[in-house]
Design a protein around this motif. Structure first.
Motif, PDB file in Angstrom:
ATOM      1  N   ILE A 114      44.980  39.526  46.136  1.00 54.18           N
ATOM      2  CA  ILE A 114      44.787  38.102  46.417  1.00 54.18           C
ATOM      3  C   ILE A 114      46.118  37.364  46.352  1.00 54.18           C
ATOM      4  O   ILE A 114      46.414  36.499  47.184  1.00 54.18           O
ATOM      5  CB  ILE A 114      43.785  37.486  45.420  1.00 54.18           C
ATOM      6  CG1 ILE A 114      42.425  38.173  45.529  1.00 54.18           C
ATOM      7  CG2 ILE A 114      43.614  35.992  45.672  1.00 54.18           C
ATOM      8  CD1 ILE A 114      41.424  37.727  44.504  1.00 54.18           C
ATOM      9  N   ALA A 115      46.935  37.708  45.371  1.00 53.85           N
ATOM     10  CA  ALA A 115      48.201  36.996  45.184  1.00 53.85           C
ATOM     11  C   ALA A 115      49.162  37.233  46.338  1.00 53.85           C
ATOM     12  O   ALA A 115      50.042  36.398  46.584  1.00 53.85           O
ATOM     13  CB  ALA A 115      48.848  37.427  43.869  1.00 53.85           C
ATOM     14  N   THR A 116      49.010  38.349  47.049  1.00 59.59           N
ATOM     15  CA  THR A 116      49.916  38.633  48.163  1.00 59.59           C
ATOM     16  C   THR A 116      49.312  38.283  49.511  1.00 59.59           C
ATOM     17  O   THR A 116      49.869  38.629  50.544  1.00 59.59           O
ATOM     18  CB  THR A 116      50.311  40.126  48.165  1.00 59.59           C
ATOM     19  OG1 THR A 116      49.130  40.935  48.248  1.00 59.59           O
ATOM     20  CG2 THR A 116      51.073  40.486  46.909  1.00 59.59           C
ATOM     21  N   ILE A 118      40.727  32.512  42.607  1.00 58.46           N
ATOM     22  CA  ILE A 118      39.290  32.600  42.895  1.00 58.46           C
ATOM     23  C   ILE A 118      38.849  31.486  43.830  1.00 58.46           C
ATOM     24  O   ILE A 118      38.099  31.718  44.785  1.00 58.46           O
ATOM     25  CB  ILE A 118      38.481  32.573  41.580  1.00 58.46           C
ATOM     26  CG1 ILE A 118      38.782  33.823  40.754  1.00 58.46           C
ATOM     27  CG2 ILE A 118      36.987  32.475  41.857  1.00 58.46           C
ATOM     28  CD1 ILE A 118      38.187  33.806  39.363  1.00 58.46           C
ATOM     29  N   SER A 119      39.315  30.271  43.591  1.00 61.20           N
ATOM     30  CA  SER A 119      38.860  29.137  44.414  1.00 61.20           C
ATOM     31  C   SER A 119      39.314  29.285  45.853  1.00 61.20           C
ATOM     32  O   SER A 119      38.573  28.971  46.786  1.00 61.20           O
ATOM     33  CB  SER A 119      39.367  27.817  43.828  1.00 61.20           C
ATOM     34  OG  SER A 119      40.786  27.768  43.846  1.00 61.20           O
ATOM     35  N   PHE A 150      32.571  28.770  43.207  1.00 57.91           N
ATOM     36  CA  PHE A 150      32.916  29.757  42.185  1.00 57.91           C
ATOM     37  C   PHE A 150      34.205  29.378  41.480  1.00 57.91           C
ATOM     38  O   PHE A 150      34.314  29.512  40.256  1.00 57.91           O
ATOM     39  CB  PHE A 150      33.056  31.147  42.817  1.00 57.91           C
ATOM     40  CG  PHE A 150      31.755  31.868  42.985  1.00 57.91           C
ATOM     41  CD1 PHE A 150      30.964  32.181  41.886  1.00 57.91           C
ATOM     42  CD2 PHE A 150      31.302  32.229  44.243  1.00 57.91           C
ATOM     43  CE1 PHE A 150      29.762  32.840  42.036  1.00 57.91           C
ATOM     44  CE2 PHE A 150      30.092  32.890  44.406  1.00 57.91           C
ATOM     45  CZ  PHE A 150      29.322  33.191  43.300  1.00 57.91           C
ATOM     46  N   GLY A 151      35.193  28.929  42.246  1.00 53.53           N
ATOM     47  CA  GLY A 151      36.474  28.562  41.646  1.00 53.53           C
ATOM     48  C   GLY A 151      36.348  27.447  40.642  1.00 53.53           C
ATOM     49  O   GLY A 151      36.931  27.493  39.552  1.00 53.53           O
ATOM     50  N   LEU A 185      34.868  38.025  38.988  1.00 58.10           N
ATOM     51  CA  LEU A 185      34.939  37.247  40.222  1.00 58.10           C
ATOM     52  C   LEU A 185      36.214  37.531  41.001  1.00 58.10           C
ATOM     53  O   LEU A 185      36.226  37.453  42.234  1.00 58.10           O
ATOM     54  CB  LEU A 185      34.820  35.756  39.914  1.00 58.10           C
ATOM     55  CG  LEU A 185      33.394  35.264  39.683  1.00 58.10           C
ATOM     56  CD1 LEU A 185      33.379  33.775  39.407  1.00 58.10           C
ATOM     57  CD2 LEU A 185      32.518  35.565  40.884  1.00 58.10           C
ATOM     58  N   ILE A 186      37.298  37.839  40.317  1.00 63.14           N
ATOM     59  CA  ILE A 186      38.521  38.226  41.035  1.00 63.14           C
ATOM     60  C   ILE A 186      38.272  39.517  41.811  1.00 63.14           C
ATOM     61  O   ILE A 186      38.637  39.638  42.987  1.00 63.14           O
ATOM     62  CB  ILE A 186      39.701  38.385  40.052  1.00 63.14           C
ATOM     63  CG1 ILE A 186      40.161  37.013  39.560  1.00 63.14           C
ATOM     64  CG2 ILE A 186      40.862  39.122  40.710  1.00 63.14           C
ATOM     65  CD1 ILE A 186      41.248  37.062  38.512  1.00 63.14           C
ATOM     66  N   ASN A 187      37.630  40.484  41.171  1.00 65.33           N
ATOM     67  CA  ASN A 187      37.286  41.727  41.870  1.00 65.33           C
ATOM     68  C   ASN A 187      36.314  41.471  43.011  1.00 65.33           C
ATOM     69  O   ASN A 187      36.464  42.022  44.110  1.00 65.33           O
ATOM     70  CB  ASN A 187      36.676  42.734  40.885  1.00 65.33           C
ATOM     71  CG  ASN A 187      37.709  43.353  39.966  1.00 65.33           C
ATOM     72  OD1 ASN A 187      38.742  43.819  40.420  1.00 65.33           O
ATOM     73  ND2 ASN A 187      37.443  43.340  38.669  1.00 65.33           N
TER      74      ASN A 187
END
Length: 1130
Positions: free
Chosen positions: A269-271, A284-285, A292-293, A616-618
């Motif tokens: 997600i960060a990349t 997450i958002s 969810f975020g 939630l990140i996964n």
């Protein structure tokens, strides 16, 4: 230069509102951002024609004067207001004036010129400003063209923090004719600036010189400090005693699997684009959307705030325990913990408020202490001293290793021990939480997080194996417990090493060993106080990381304005935009829980809050991959959607393993917040995977629908409603929406006629504008405008092309043409032909008539129904400039920015409303009537005059209507035609049919007198109405009559009138019956009379409709396409 500058800056203020322009920014190739800022005074066509002289404006901050523009051969083109040479600044700071002005135009978008600019790379760059299209010309592929080459600055969403956003030439500027006014395309899809983005722009300029961290100092150090908690020093040995070396390694590896999968998902997600501040909330958002975020962001920030108190209390307990060894008590033990905890959290707050730089230095010092303590333990484990043997430490021995390899659970289970250990692994987001303070989050987060998981995992495994290999599970601490002649049955490892601890094991009062002594690592270490220092370092570093993370995450949440009322915490201070208010709030929460000093109940909930974030990140990665959005392109490739899904499931399982009631409570809280945010519908658009998946599912379902034939049971009215602008006929819109909402498709069709060339860009702007209006008014409909030469042609376009697959209209709904006798009859011909076209396309047709009328667009003030956010870009708003500099100096060398359209302007200065205009009584009645279907209908009736079987649409619409909340108090009354001698039979037959259709009704009326001749005065009124439209062929020659009929096909012939005399009388009679039976109905739904195409003239058909529906309550004339829409089969 001062005079030149003042005239330049004042010029825009002297222009009328329509000509206000923006201060532009451009970055010439080879120059730095700071050297490419300048202002340009845009000259309009009119002013340029009158002003032959050229002015050019320099961007140099240090310039003292401005060279005057030269005249000469360039006057002819400049007088047209087409092109202007703009000076730029050489990297050396010396202004390079243009050598000459443009001397010609080539192919519309290409110009020939000798003017040049020498860039820092030594090449020659040409820059021309087109004052007609507000665009710069530059040399591309060896010639001057407006078309721009690919540039990263075109793709920025804001000016912060990587560089300036440039605006590429719009399609209109490249494609439109030169004499046309350029169209403002506004932002591309998904590039609208949210309030949070606008705040970020302001902060980015103010925060130049802010302290930023690399991946080691910003992520690796923080994650390692957070993961190496007190668990390492005071619980790891106990876990080995309970679970044994093998299962302890399994426990550590299981935790590492969960955290590694989460780390991989976080990296993905960060990349996948630039990451701003907000950590887990931001990730997450922006992936799953605000629902969810927003829910995770709030509980994650709260969990970090409470975690501060947990770590501080752990530190305070250790301090108080040390003080108790020397009998140094302030009061009692509990209050001592509160006092030490309060002083500690105040100290940590001071370090945090001092700034991220001080906090980072403190973290480095704490890490050094922690690493020293770890090395101190491992060094000590190789130095077995004689006095330590009675306490169970013998150094590395195979016998101890073998004995401690298997588990020895005492009052615990594998999962309970795992639940105790896992919170030690919940610090992997410590680096991501300060993503806004990282130099390069996309690179730092993956490297730092994954390396921290690896290093800390290896250390935990090393401590587990080391402790299990050199320390006994039980020891008395008594040096006299050695092997004696009485130790006959002594077979454990201690016996082989010369000691017998069986007596204390039998009495279960051993004080030392893995099972009994939490401080055994101090005993093993080379220098015991260093382990205590390590405990202090671990607790304080974790507390400090949580104290920084909570305000940062909470600040990002507040900036997005997900929860109204929390925006006060969005404000940042200083060059690092420190959330001081968030620090104070975190301090208050932490202090409150410190004063409670009983955290055993809250601890499982906090662990579950962290695990919910990980889950939630996964799930975000799985969801984004499943949605298959083209925008999901993470540069970190070492992830898998199914592994991420497994990680999400594992996190949920671990939540229940740790504490089932805490897991349930966490899920309830997350769902409650999710429902709240979903209900509030925050006005944000982050391009989340939820949107991508919604599109994917909609497309898939459309294809699935197309592959299946329609069935009568699934029929629903899908209406093409000719509303014009949706807010111009609210009664029509509201009534159709009442029976199509959550039931069927509704398309608001709008035919826009034109006399010259159609402006398709205005059409596109209106489409977006009125679609937003429909959404804001919670009307589930689509707005579809078309350009056409007349209403009929536009109607044909819509009838043919509206919809998608099975989601296509099957019913045309139009308003009754109340003023048909006042206008031209060719409009009536067009109106009637549109009804014929609907039947030709196998549509049903519905006409709504209100005696007051439907169209309210002529009433002043109706345009105010559209808010400033819903206005098209072309609408004139007064735009307030926003100076991004702290310095308010108006010098042209200063950086500034203006927002040019209503869509992108965060500040729109609304004009004062004009005083209310007194409406005529007719308009007042029209407004009241237009709003009648917005209100809840009182007790009344919906009268259904089902005179002809059209397939059941005439009956289905009122049934659907009365099932809705606003119409549920209205009862259906059915009226049918019949014979006087068969009234009872016809009533019973209709009742039987309705019961089979499962449609409830309050009454059935059989009209036996429907064929009685109408009253003479009503017939006379009808004859008087059609008199102007008769052809009167008997009064002229046949050739002249035929010619007139061909020119005016709407005219009524005598033969036609005589042929349809009975049908005419029926319409007059039905109006009499309607007034008799349904004058008090809330709504009348009646079978529409049909007219044979090519036989019945438009004037006669319109007269029938007029006569049938005049002077009545709201009436719907309905005619289905004569295919069944009702069935009584299951």
């Amino acid at each position: 230069m001062s005079g030149n500058t003042s005239s330049t800056s004042a010029a825009p203020r002297e222009k009328p509102q329509e000509e206000q322009t923006v201060t532009s920014c451009l970055k010439p190739a080879g120059q730095k951002a700071s050297q490419s800022r300048f202002q340009v005074d845009v000259v309009t066509e009119a002013s340029a024609a009158g002003d032959k002289s050229k002015r050019h404006i320099s961007a140099s901050p240090g310039e003292k004067g401005a060279p005057k523009a030269s005249d000469g051969s360039t006057g002819s083109e400049e007088s047209k207001g087409r092109f202007r040479v703009v000076n730029f600044v050489d990297p050396s700071g010396v202004e390079i004036p243009p050598e000459s002005a443009p001397d010609g135009v080539q192919s519309g978008d290409t110009i020939k010129s000798e003017g040049s600019l020498h860039s820092s790379t030594g090449g020659t760059q040409h820059y021309y400003y087109d004052t007609h299209t507000n665009t710069y010309y530059l040399r591309t592929f060896g010639h001057n063209t407006i078309d721009a080459v690919p540039n990263i600055d075109f793709y920025r969403q804001t000016v912060a923090p990587l560089g300036e956003k440039l605006v590429r030439p719009t399609l209109s500027e490249l494609h439109d004719e030169l004499d046309k006014e350029p169209f403002d395309d506004g932002f591309a899809n998904g590039e609208e600036l949210t309030p949070a983005d606008e705040t970020t722009i302001m902060e980015a300029v103010e925060s130049k010189g802010a302290v930023k961290f690399g991946w080691i100092k910003g992520v690796l150090v923080r994650c390692m400090l957070n993961i190496w908690g007190v668990m390492l020093f005071i619980r790891m040995t106990w876990i080995v005693g309970q679970a044994g070396i093998a299962l302890s390694c399994v426990i550590v590896l299981m935790a590492m699997v969960v955290t590694t999968i989460t780390g991989l998902s976080t990296s993905a997600i960060a990349t996948n684009g630039f990451v701003r501040g907000g950590g887990a909330y931001y990730l997450i958002s922006r992936s799953l959307g605000p629902e969810f975020g927003g829910s995770i962001g709030l509980i994650f920030a709260f969990a970090n705030a409470v975690a501060v108190s947990m770590y501080v209390v752990g530190f305070a307990e250790t301090v108080v325990e040390l003080l108790s060894t020397i009998d140094a008590h302030m009061t009692d033990e509990l209050n001592d913990i509160r006092i030490v905890g309060t002083l500690t959290v105040i100290l940590l707050l001071g370090i945090s408020v001092a700034g991220m730089e001080w906090e980072a230095k403190a973290q480095i010092i704490l890490l050094i202490i922690l690493i020293t303590a770890i090395f101190n333990y491992f060094i000590g484990s190789f130095i077995p001293l004689e006095f330590k043997k009675p306490q169970g430490f013998f150094g590395y021995r195979v016998d101890i290793l073998v004995e401690n390899m298997v588990p020895d659970f005492r009052g615990e289970t594998f999962f309970s021990v795992f639940a105790i250990f896992f919170p030690a692994a919940t610090g992997i987001l410590a680096g991501a939480n300060i993503s806004g303070d990282l130099t390069d989050p996309q690179s730092a987060i993956p490297k730092g997080t994954l390396l921290a998981i690896l290093v800390t995992g290896v250390v935990y495994l090393g401590v587990a194996v080391s402790a299990g290999s050199c320390i006994l599970r039980d020891a008395s601490g008594n040096a006299n417990d050695t092997i004696s002649s009485q130790s006959v049955n002594c077979t454990d490892a201690a016996c082989k090493l010369g000691y017998d601890f069986s007596s204390c094991k039998a009495a279960m009062n051993c004080k030392y060993g893995l099972h009994n002594d939490f401080q055994i690592m101090s005993t093993v270490s080379g220098f015991g106080p260093l382990i205590t220092a390590g405990v202090f370092s671990a607790t304080l570093s974790s507390a400090l990381a949580s104290l920084v993370s909570a305000p940062k995450v909470f600040q990002a949440l507040c900036k997005d304005n997900i929860y109204p009322g929390l925006s006060v915490f969005a404000k940042g201070y200083g060059k690092n935009n420190e959330p001081l208010r968030g620090y104070v709030l975190t301090f208050v929460i932490g202090l409150a829980f410190i004063l409670i000093a009983e955290l055993n109940v809250i601890a499982p909930i906090i662990s579950n809050f962290f695990l919910a974030s990980y889950a939630l990140i996964n799930f975000s990665v799985f969801h984004a991959s499943l949605a298959n959005s083209p925008g999901w392109r993470p540069s970190f490739k070492y992830y898998n959607m199914w592994v991420s899904l497994a990680g999400a499931i594992l996190c949920c399982v671990v939540m229940f393993v740790i504490n089932w009631w805490a897991a349930l409570m966490t899920n309830v809280i997350v769902m409650a917040l999710y429902i709240y945010v979903s209900y509030k519908k925050p006005d944000v658009n982050w391009g989340s995977s939820m949107q991508a998946l919604t599109y994917h599912q909609a497309l898939s379902h459309c294809m699935q629908l197309t592959s299946v034939e329609d069935h009568i049971k699934n029929f629903r009215p899908q209406c093409l409603v000719m509303t014009g602008y949706p807010n111009s006929r609210p009664a029509l819109l509201n009534l159709v929406h009442a029976f199509t909402k959550n039931m069927g498709l509704m398309i608001c069709g709008h035919v826009r006629t034109f006399t010259r060339r159609p402006n398709f860009k205005d059409l596109s702007g209106d489409q977006a504008r009125y679609q937003r209006w429909l959404l804001k008014n919670r009307t589930k409909a689509f707005y579809t405008p078309v350009f056409a030469e007349d209403l009929r042609q536009g109607g044909q376009y819509l009838l043919q092309a509206s919809g998608l697959g099975r989601l296509r209209p099957n019913t045309l709904v139009i308003g009754f043409k109340n003023n048909w006798r006042d206008g031209e009859m060719k409009d009536v011909e067009t109106y009637i032909n549109m009804i014929h076209d609907a039947f030709d396309f196998q549509y049903g047709a519905v006409i709504l008539r209100l005696k007051e009328g439907l169209d309210i667009s002529h009433i002043q003030g109706q345009d105010e129904l559209l808010t400033s956010q819903e206005k098209a870009p072309g609408l004139k708003d007064i735009v307030v400039s926003i100076d991004l500099n702290k310095d308010s100096d108006a010098d042209s060398s200063k950086t500034s920015s203006r927002i040019s359209t209503a869509q992108s302007s965060p500040i729109i200065q609304k004009e004062k409303k004009s005083p209310p205009v007194m409406l005529s009584k007719a308009d007042q009645r029209l407004l009241e009537a237009s709003q009648q279907f917005q209100k809840k209908q009182g007790k009344g009736t919906v009268d259904v005059w089902w005179l002809f079987d059209d397939g059941g649409l005439t009956l289905l619409i009122p049934y659907l209507l009365t099932n809705k909340k606003k119409w549920k108090d209205c009862k259906i009354r059915v009226f049918i035609g019949g014979k006087i001698n068969r009234i009872d039979h016809d009533r019973r037959a209709m009742a039987a049919l309705l019961s089979k259709f499962r449609i409830s009704f309050s009454d059935i009326t059989v009209l036996g007198d429907i064929n009685i001749k109408p009253k003479k005065q009503n017939l006379a009124t009808f004859e008087e109405m059609i008199e102007p439209y008769k052809l009167k062929e008997d009064d002229m020659e046949q050739e002249a009559a035929e010619k007139l009929k061909a020119e005016e096909p709407w005219r009524i012939t005598d033969n036609e009138l005589e042929l349809y005399r009975a049908k005419t009388n029926r319409q007059v009679r039905l109006n009499e019956l309607l007034k008799e039976h349904s004058s008090t109905a809330n709504l009348i739904v009646m079978s529409m009379p049909l007219a044979r195409k090519g036989t019945v003239s438009s004037a006669l058909y319109m007269s029938w409709l007029e006569t049938l529906s005049k002077d009545l309550p709201p009436i719907l004339l309905v005619r289905g396409n004569h295919q069944s829409v009702l069935t009584f089969y299951s």
